[in-house]
Design a protein around this motif. Structure first.
Motif, PDB file in Angstrom:
ATOM      1  N   PHE A 112       0.799  -1.221   0.000  1.00 38.57           N
ATOM      2  CA  PHE A 112       0.000   0.000   0.000  1.00 38.57           C
ATOM      3  C   PHE A 112       0.835   1.275   0.000  1.00 38.57           C
ATOM      4  CE2 PHE A 112      -3.016  -3.168   1.499  1.00 38.57           C
ATOM      5  CZ  PHE A 112      -4.148  -2.840   0.772  1.00 38.57           C
ATOM      6  N   GLY A 113       2.142   1.155   0.086  1.00 34.34           N
ATOM      7  CA  GLY A 113       3.004   2.321   0.011  1.00 34.34           C
ATOM      8  C   GLY A 113       4.078   2.324   1.073  1.00 34.34           C
ATOM      9  N   ALA A 114       5.334   2.344   0.638  1.00 40.17           N
ATOM     10  CA  ALA A 114       6.461   2.358   1.568  1.00 40.17           C
ATOM     11  C   ALA A 114       7.642   3.042   0.896  1.00 40.17           C
ATOM     12  CB  ALA A 114       6.841   0.938   1.982  1.00 40.17           C
ATOM     13  N   PRO A 115       8.523   3.683   1.688  1.00 41.66           N
ATOM     14  CA  PRO A 115       9.688   4.358   1.102  1.00 41.66           C
ATOM     15  C   PRO A 115      10.638   3.374   0.417  1.00 41.66           C
ATOM     16  CG  PRO A 115       9.309   5.078   3.362  1.00 41.66           C
ATOM     17  CD  PRO A 115       8.439   3.884   3.133  1.00 41.66           C
ATOM     18  N   VAL A 116      11.257   3.823  -0.666  1.00 47.34           N
ATOM     19  CA  VAL A 116      12.253   3.015  -1.363  1.00 47.34           C
ATOM     20  C   VAL A 116      13.614   3.219  -0.692  1.00 47.34           C
ATOM     21  CG1 VAL A 116      13.454   2.628  -3.542  1.00 47.34           C
ATOM     22  CG2 VAL A 116      10.994   3.145  -3.538  1.00 47.34           C
ATOM     23  N   VAL A 117      14.299   2.116  -0.437  1.00 43.91           N
ATOM     24  CA  VAL A 117      15.614   2.144   0.201  1.00 43.91           C
ATOM     25  C   VAL A 117      16.622   1.451  -0.705  1.00 43.91           C
ATOM     26  CG1 VAL A 117      16.945   1.506   2.249  1.00 43.91           C
ATOM     27  CG2 VAL A 117      14.489   1.986   2.453  1.00 43.91           C
ATOM     28  N   THR A 119      28.654  -4.984   1.481  1.00 48.68           N
ATOM     29  CA  THR A 119      29.973  -5.332   0.955  1.00 48.68           C
ATOM     30  C   THR A 119      30.050  -6.824   0.680  1.00 48.68           C
ATOM     31  OG1 THR A 119      31.016  -3.515   2.168  1.00 48.68           O
ATOM     32  CG2 THR A 119      32.453  -5.290   1.429  1.00 48.68           C
ATOM     33  N   ASN A 120      30.528  -7.167  -0.512  1.00 51.74           N
ATOM     34  CA  ASN A 120      30.660  -8.555  -0.929  1.00 51.74           C
ATOM     35  C   ASN A 120      31.882  -9.222  -0.278  1.00 51.74           C
ATOM     36  OD1 ASN A 120      28.421  -8.383  -2.767  1.00 51.74           O
ATOM     37  ND2 ASN A 120      29.761  -7.331  -4.218  1.00 51.74           N
ATOM     38  N   GLU A 121      32.006 -10.529  -0.491  1.00 48.33           N
ATOM     39  CA  GLU A 121      33.111 -11.289   0.095  1.00 48.33           C
ATOM     40  C   GLU A 121      34.471 -10.753  -0.327  1.00 48.33           C
ATOM     41  OE1 GLU A 121      29.820 -14.352  -0.872  1.00 48.33           O
ATOM     42  OE2 GLU A 121      30.606 -12.460  -1.686  1.00 48.33           O
ATOM     43  N   ASP A 122      34.569 -10.265  -1.557  1.00 49.65           N
ATOM     44  CA  ASP A 122      35.858  -9.803  -2.067  1.00 49.65           C
ATOM     45  C   ASP A 122      36.113  -8.322  -1.800  1.00 49.65           C
ATOM     46  OD1 ASP A 122      34.064  -8.617  -3.781  1.00 49.65           O
ATOM     47  OD2 ASP A 122      34.861  -9.533  -5.618  1.00 49.65           O
ATOM     48  N   GLY A 123      35.230  -7.687  -1.029  1.00 47.24           N
ATOM     49  CA  GLY A 123      35.420  -6.287  -0.699  1.00 47.24           C
ATOM     50  C   GLY A 123      34.750  -5.320  -1.649  1.00 47.24           C
ATOM     51  N   SER A 124      34.194  -5.818  -2.759  1.00 47.64           N
ATOM     52  CA  SER A 124      33.460  -4.955  -3.680  1.00 47.64           C
ATOM     53  C   SER A 124      32.094  -4.617  -3.089  1.00 47.64           C
ATOM     54  CB  SER A 124      33.294  -5.636  -5.046  1.00 47.64           C
ATOM     55  OG  SER A 124      32.550  -6.844  -4.917  1.00 47.64           O
ATOM     56  N   TYR A 125      31.405  -3.652  -3.692  1.00 53.13           N
ATOM     57  CA  TYR A 125      30.142  -3.175  -3.148  1.00 53.13           C
ATOM     58  C   TYR A 125      28.937  -3.743  -3.898  1.00 53.13           C
ATOM     59  CZ  TYR A 125      32.683   0.407  -0.487  1.00 53.13           C
ATOM     60  OH  TYR A 125      33.505   1.071   0.387  1.00 53.13           O
ATOM     61  N   ASN A 126      27.873  -3.960  -3.152  1.00 54.02           N
ATOM     62  CA  ASN A 126      26.585  -4.330  -3.746  1.00 54.02           C
ATOM     63  C   ASN A 126      25.558  -3.275  -3.353  1.00 54.02           C
ATOM     64  OD1 ASN A 126      24.891  -6.301  -5.194  1.00 54.02           O
ATOM     65  ND2 ASN A 126      23.830  -6.492  -3.241  1.00 54.02           N
ATOM     66  N   LEU A 127      24.592  -3.053  -4.230  1.00 54.99           N
ATOM     67  CA  LEU A 127      23.551  -2.058  -3.973  1.00 54.99           C
ATOM     68  C   LEU A 127      22.224  -2.615  -4.463  1.00 54.99           C
ATOM     69  CD1 LEU A 127      23.179   0.879  -2.915  1.00 54.99           C
ATOM     70  CD2 LEU A 127      23.344   1.632  -5.289  1.00 54.99           C
ATOM     71  N   ALA A 128      21.208  -2.607  -3.601  1.00 55.17           N
ATOM     72  CA  ALA A 128      19.928  -3.229  -3.955  1.00 55.17           C
ATOM     73  C   ALA A 128      18.761  -2.372  -3.493  1.00 55.17           C
ATOM     74  CB  ALA A 128      19.830  -4.625  -3.348  1.00 55.17           C
ATOM     75  N   PRO A 129      17.780  -2.135  -4.364  1.00 55.46           N
ATOM     76  CA  PRO A 129      16.581  -1.391  -3.965  1.00 55.46           C
ATOM     77  C   PRO A 129      15.561  -2.305  -3.306  1.00 55.46           C
ATOM     78  CG  PRO A 129      16.474  -1.884  -6.303  1.00 55.46           C
ATOM     79  CD  PRO A 129      17.767  -2.461  -5.795  1.00 55.46           C
ATOM     80  N   MET A 130      14.884  -1.785  -2.312  1.00 50.77           N
ATOM     81  CA  MET A 130      13.801  -2.518  -1.667  1.00 50.77           C
ATOM     82  C   MET A 130      12.895  -1.507  -0.967  1.00 50.77           C
ATOM     83  SD  MET A 130      14.329  -2.290   1.837  1.00 50.77           S
ATOM     84  CE  MET A 130      13.814  -3.807   2.620  1.00 50.77           C
ATOM     85  N   SER A 131      11.717  -1.976  -0.537  1.00 52.00           N
ATOM     86  CA  SER A 131      10.812  -1.067   0.172  1.00 52.00           C
ATOM     87  C   SER A 131      10.042  -1.771   1.289  1.00 52.00           C
ATOM     88  CB  SER A 131       9.829  -0.402  -0.804  1.00 52.00           C
ATOM     89  OG  SER A 131       9.140  -1.358  -1.571  1.00 52.00           O
ATOM     90  N   SER A 132      10.530  -2.926   1.706  1.00 54.32           N
ATOM     91  CA  SER A 132       9.920  -3.612   2.854  1.00 54.32           C
ATOM     92  C   SER A 132      10.689  -3.214   4.105  1.00 54.32           C
ATOM     93  CB  SER A 132       9.953  -5.129   2.655  1.00 54.32           C
ATOM     94  OG  SER A 132       9.200  -5.502   1.528  1.00 54.32           O
ATOM     95  N   ALA A 133      10.407  -2.016   4.595  1.00 52.79           N
ATOM     96  CA  ALA A 133      11.155  -1.484   5.729  1.00 52.79           C
ATOM     97  C   ALA A 133      10.281  -0.546   6.542  1.00 52.79           C
ATOM     98  CB  ALA A 133      12.392  -0.739   5.240  1.00 52.79           C
ATOM     99  N   PHE A 134      10.523  -0.540   7.861  1.00 56.31           N
ATOM    100  CA  PHE A 134       9.891   0.480   8.696  1.00 56.31           C
ATOM    101  C   PHE A 134      10.794   0.790   9.875  1.00 56.31           C
ATOM    102  CE2 PHE A 134       8.356  -3.377  10.772  1.00 56.31           C
ATOM    103  CZ  PHE A 134       8.384  -3.055  12.120  1.00 56.31           C
TER     104      PHE A 134
END
Length: 225
Positions: free
Chosen positions: A12-17, A22-37
């Motif tokens: 019904f509506g939630a902020p996008v985050v 950080t991955n195993e090798d030290g590189s970065y991961n970035l993922a969108p989601m909105s199941s948060a409060f």
């Protein structure tokens, strides 16, 4: 009149985050989601158990919650069906996801090293929340068919970074809701928010009365480890 309905989702509506990890090798991961409060300086999020973000948070015990504004909508769309997992999990394959290692470059976003946690902040996001994992449990753990497919994680915020443009005039510790324009996911669609529609009785309560001990704990953290 109301009718009995069976929607496939209850979004019904939630902020996008944008969750930076950080991955195993030290590189970065970035993922969108909105199941948060949020409650106080705690945040509860829900993620697929086999997502790269979930694995990174559970392994490292930390992440950054970068809150997207309406200005970040195009970048969110570029990330929407990407995954850091290789091979791509079957469930995500069915939804059209594809593996992308360099998420920041793909979305045209800039990673910044966080102060406390070993995870990336997004320069272009007005709100960056450094967080540490406190508790994890399975959603619907009483149901054998659903158990261990979605994980619910409680995070403690340990440092908050806010763009000055969204703050109240002369108050570095208070967000001006007339300036902060969060990106909202409602039934798979992206929306902004409009003007204030009515006076809020709750706004009469001073924000300081919602202060929790987590804030004092966070203020004592000066170095990563």
């Amino acid at each position: 009149m109301h009718i009995v309905s069976v929607p496939n989702i209850l979004y019904f509506g939630a902020p996008v985050v944008l969750i930076g990890t950080t991955n195993e090798d030290g590189s970065y991961n970035l993922a969108p989601m909105s199941s948060a409060f949020w409650l106080g300086w705690r945040c509860v999020i829900g993620l697929a158990a086999f997502s790269k973000t979930t694995q990174n948070i559970q392994r490292n015990g930390e992440c950054v919650l970068n809150l997207a504004s309406v200005n970040n909508a195009a970048a969110v769309n570029k990330l929407a069906r990407t995954t850091g997992s290789d091979p791509v999990p079957l469930g995500k394959q069915q939804k059209g996801y594809y593996h992308k290692r360099e998420k920041f470059a793909h979305a045209g976003l800039t990673p910044i090293t966080a102060d406390i946690v070993n995870a990336p902040m997004v320069k272009e996001c007005d709100v960056q929340l450094e967080a540490k994992l406190m508790h994890t449990r399975s959603l619907a753990e009483e149901d054998e068919a659903m158990k261990n497919k979605i994980m619910v994680m409680e995070l403690q915020i340990v440092r908050v970074h806010l763009e000055e443009d969204i703050l109240m005039t002369n108050d570095a510790n208070k967000v001006d809701p007339n300036k902060w324009k969060p990106l909202i996911m409602s039934f798979q669609k992206l929306y902004g928010i409009g003007d204030e529609v009515h006076y809020s009785t709750l706004s009469e309560i001073p924000e300081v009365l919602y202060r929790t001990p987590d804030i004092d704990k966070a203020s004592m953290i000066n170095s990563p480890y």
